[in-house]
Design a protein around this motif. Structure first.
Motif, short mmCIF file in Angstrom:
data_model
loop_
_atom_site.label_atom_id
_atom_site.label_comp_id
_atom_site.label_asym_id
_atom_site.label_seq_id
_atom_site.Cartn_x
_atom_site.Cartn_y
_atom_site.Cartn_z
N PHE A 40 -4.13 -1.39 11.45
CA PHE A 40 -4.87 -1.52 10.12
C PHE A 40 -5.59 -2.63 10.26
CE2 PHE A 40 -5.20 -3.56 6.07
CZ PHE A 40 -5.76 -2.65 5.29
N ASP A 46 -5.85 4.59 8.16
CA ASP A 46 -6.17 4.63 6.62
C ASP A 46 -4.83 4.49 5.86
OD1 ASP A 46 -7.22 5.07 4.28
OD2 ASP A 46 -7.86 7.14 4.66
N LEU A 47 -4.27 3.19 5.94
CA LEU A 47 -2.77 3.04 5.18
C LEU A 47 -2.66 3.92 3.88
CD1 LEU A 47 -1.68 -0.47 6.35
CD2 LEU A 47 -1.11 1.73 7.14
N ARG A 48 -1.37 4.22 3.80
CA ARG A 48 -1.12 4.66 2.27
C ARG A 48 -0.73 3.61 1.42
NH1 ARG A 48 3.01 9.18 4.41
NH2 ARG A 48 1.53 10.61 5.41
N LEU A 49 -0.94 3.71 0.06
CA LEU A 49 -0.84 2.67 -0.88
C LEU A 49 0.54 1.94 -0.78
CD1 LEU A 49 -1.95 0.98 -3.04
CD2 LEU A 49 -1.34 2.82 -4.72
N SER A 50 1.55 2.74 -0.51
CA SER A 50 2.97 2.10 -0.64
C SER A 50 2.93 1.08 0.78
CB SER A 50 3.83 3.07 -0.20
OG SER A 50 3.75 4.05 0.80
N LEU A 52 0.49 -0.58 2.10
CA LEU A 52 -0.35 -1.66 1.83
C LEU A 52 0.31 -2.63 0.72
CD1 LEU A 52 -4.16 -0.69 0.79
CD2 LEU A 52 -3.09 -2.31 2.57
N PHE A 56 1.17 -6.62 1.44
CA PHE A 56 0.43 -7.65 0.87
C PHE A 56 1.35 -8.49 -0.07
CE2 PHE A 56 -3.77 -5.21 1.13
CZ PHE A 56 -4.13 -6.06 2.12
N ARG A 57 2.50 -7.62 -0.62
CA ARG A 57 3.65 -8.27 -1.31
C ARG A 57 4.36 -9.25 -0.45
NH1 ARG A 57 5.37 -4.24 -5.67
NH2 ARG A 57 3.20 -4.58 -6.95
N LEU A 61 0.41 -11.64 -2.31
CA LEU A 61 -0.77 -11.16 -2.70
C LEU A 61 -0.39 -9.97 -3.52
CD1 LEU A 61 -2.98 -11.75 0.55
CD2 LEU A 61 -3.27 -12.98 -1.51
N GLU A 62 -1.21 -9.80 -4.34
CA GLU A 62 -1.30 -8.65 -5.25
C GLU A 62 -2.35 -7.83 -5.16
OE1 GLU A 62 1.36 -7.20 -6.97
OE2 GLU A 62 2.77 -8.57 -6.31
N LEU A 63 -2.34 -6.42 -5.30
CA LEU A 63 -3.60 -5.72 -5.18
C LEU A 63 -3.85 -5.54 -6.72
CD1 LEU A 63 -4.95 -4.57 -2.59
CD2 LEU A 63 -3.45 -2.52 -2.77
N GLU A 64 -5.11 -5.96 -7.09
CA GLU A 64 -5.49 -5.96 -8.67
C GLU A 64 -6.82 -5.10 -8.57
OE1 GLU A 64 -3.44 -6.78 -12.24
OE2 GLU A 64 -2.86 -7.25 -9.84
N PHE B 5 3.47 0.95 -7.81
CA PHE B 5 1.93 0.70 -8.22
C PHE B 5 1.67 1.47 -9.57
CE2 PHE B 5 1.60 4.37 -6.07
CZ PHE B 5 2.37 4.39 -4.66
N ASP B 46 1.39 9.55 -2.66
CA ASP B 46 1.33 8.22 -2.16
C ASP B 46 -0.09 8.15 -1.39
OD1 ASP B 46 1.62 5.56 -1.36
OD2 ASP B 46 3.44 6.08 0.38
N LEU B 47 -1.20 8.05 -2.34
CA LEU B 47 -2.68 7.95 -1.85
C LEU B 47 -2.85 6.94 -0.69
CD1 LEU B 47 -4.89 8.53 -4.68
CD2 LEU B 47 -3.86 10.23 -3.23
N GLU B 64 -8.95 -5.64 -5.77
CA GLU B 64 -9.11 -7.01 -5.01
C GLU B 64 -7.82 -7.58 -4.73
OE1 GLU B 64 -12.23 -9.36 -3.94
OE2 GLU B 64 -12.23 -7.40 -4.89
N VAL B 66 -5.22 -10.50 -4.85
CA VAL B 66 -5.18 -11.90 -5.68
C VAL B 66 -3.96 -12.53 -5.43
CG1 VAL B 66 -4.97 -12.90 -7.99
CG2 VAL B 66 -6.27 -10.62 -7.65
N ARG B 68 -0.58 -14.56 -5.71
CA ARG B 68 0.26 -14.41 -6.88
C ARG B 68 0.09 -15.51 -7.76
NH1 ARG B 68 5.53 -12.41 -4.74
NH2 ARG B 68 4.08 -10.72 -4.13
#
Lengths: 199, 199
Positions: A40, A46-50, A52, A56-57, A61-64, B5, B46-47, B64, B66, B68
DNA sequence: GTCATTGATATAGTATTGTATGTCAAAAAA
DNA sequence: TTTTTTGACATACAATACTATATCAATGAC
């Protein structure tokens, strides 16, 4: 091969390095394979959302989702807030755990209580102050040193080394932060000959 | 089955609906299959990051990162900024395209130039003002009506209907935004009997 | 110099997404 | 009422992430 999320790729690497975590360590914390992290960070997957979110958690970091209209405002907030935080809670917590482990090991040691007390005093310094950003690497190294120490029995020789190294880090941090506190502290900034090893 | 998410899932649906886009339309714009959109909005998939980014970009949203520590500040900004944006640039652009298409079709029509000019005048009103949030749905319906119109030849009857409908929308929007401009405008707010159809 | 750590790759098998289509019932528009 | 739109769902195949494990060169620690 990279898509349009280079900023997320680079942000991951930056955040990970800032916390002093290796890919393998982040892998353990987040549950995402080290190979995936490497890929990555190099834009090869092309990672899956889970995955990612897990990554980041683990890095605080939070995905906003930000409406494009207020992107500049948000980015400005992030920019002005980020540099202030000198060392992450994550790394501090890791340091504390390491310290606890080592301290527990020390009870079985026949060092004079006075020396152990001195070590505790040195360590308490790290908890009292905020480790400046430019000393993160050194602090991280010291934490990893503690973690390594914990894996083996600590004899007098190792204790001595630990004491020396901790003292060195304290001095380095003190020197690093003194320019900022120059006007507030009575300690002169020109004590450049304090190389290391003594208070 | 849903991961952690949910806020992204629900945000997607909200944003899409706010822009008056159907899953199929968003699919065309973003290139992500309608089935995938449906599944994602229902937490059944899980896109991958590329799909996510494509979707959100199409909705004027950026993904983005962010820290925490400044999450509350960022969320507050988003909350206070969002309601201000009345209608998205995306939908406005779509409206303009539809208008252009229909206007081009009108050149082959034997309506009096005066009537066409009146229609243009009405439409220019939408471009001059900002469509209030509570009129998005009506505006969207009108845009879709235009898009449907464009697919067929426009005769005198259809032109008449178009004129009526456009007039109606203008009046509705004017009535909707009048309470805000009440103090600035000389138009009284108590003209409630203006049902629709006349200026 | 020796040993451990680090990041980048590789391989093989599994699980899931993505793609292309189509169907269907409910809601909305005509 | 009749037609269109909408969202959910299905199915089959292709593409790719994920898992588990291992290797390797470069770097750094001791």
């Amino acid at each position: 091969m990279s898509y349009e999320f280079d900023h997320l790729r680079t942000a991951l690497r930056k955040a990970r390095v800032r916390l002093g975590l290796s890919q393998r360590e982040l892998s353990e914390i987040s549950g995402v394979q080290q190979a995936q992290i490497s890929k990555f960070e190099n834009g090869a997957v092309d990672l899956r959302l889970s995955s990612l979110v897990a990554l980041f958690r683990s890095l605080e970091l939070e995905l906003e989702l930000v409406p494009r209209t207020c992107l500049p405002a948000v980015q400005s907030i992030i920019r002005t807030t980020l540099p202030k935080s000198t060392i992450s809670r994550k790394l501090s917590a890791r340091g504390k755990i390491a310290v606890d482990h080592v301290m527990q090991g020390l009870t079985q040691l026949d060092q004079t209580a006075k020396q152990v007390q001195y070590l505790q005093e040195l360590i308490r310094f790290f908890e009292r102050i905020r480790i400046p950003a430019d000393q993160t690497k050194n602090y991280t190294r010291w934490v990893k040193y503690l973690e390594r120490l914990h894996a083996m029995p600590i004899d007098a020789e190792k204790f001595e080394a630990l004491l020396k190294r901790t003292e060195a880090l304290r001095n380095q941090i003190e020197r690093s932060q003194s320019p900022r506190n120059q006007s507030l502290s009575e300690k002169p900034a020109y004590s450049l000959d304090e190389e290391d090893g003594h208070v």
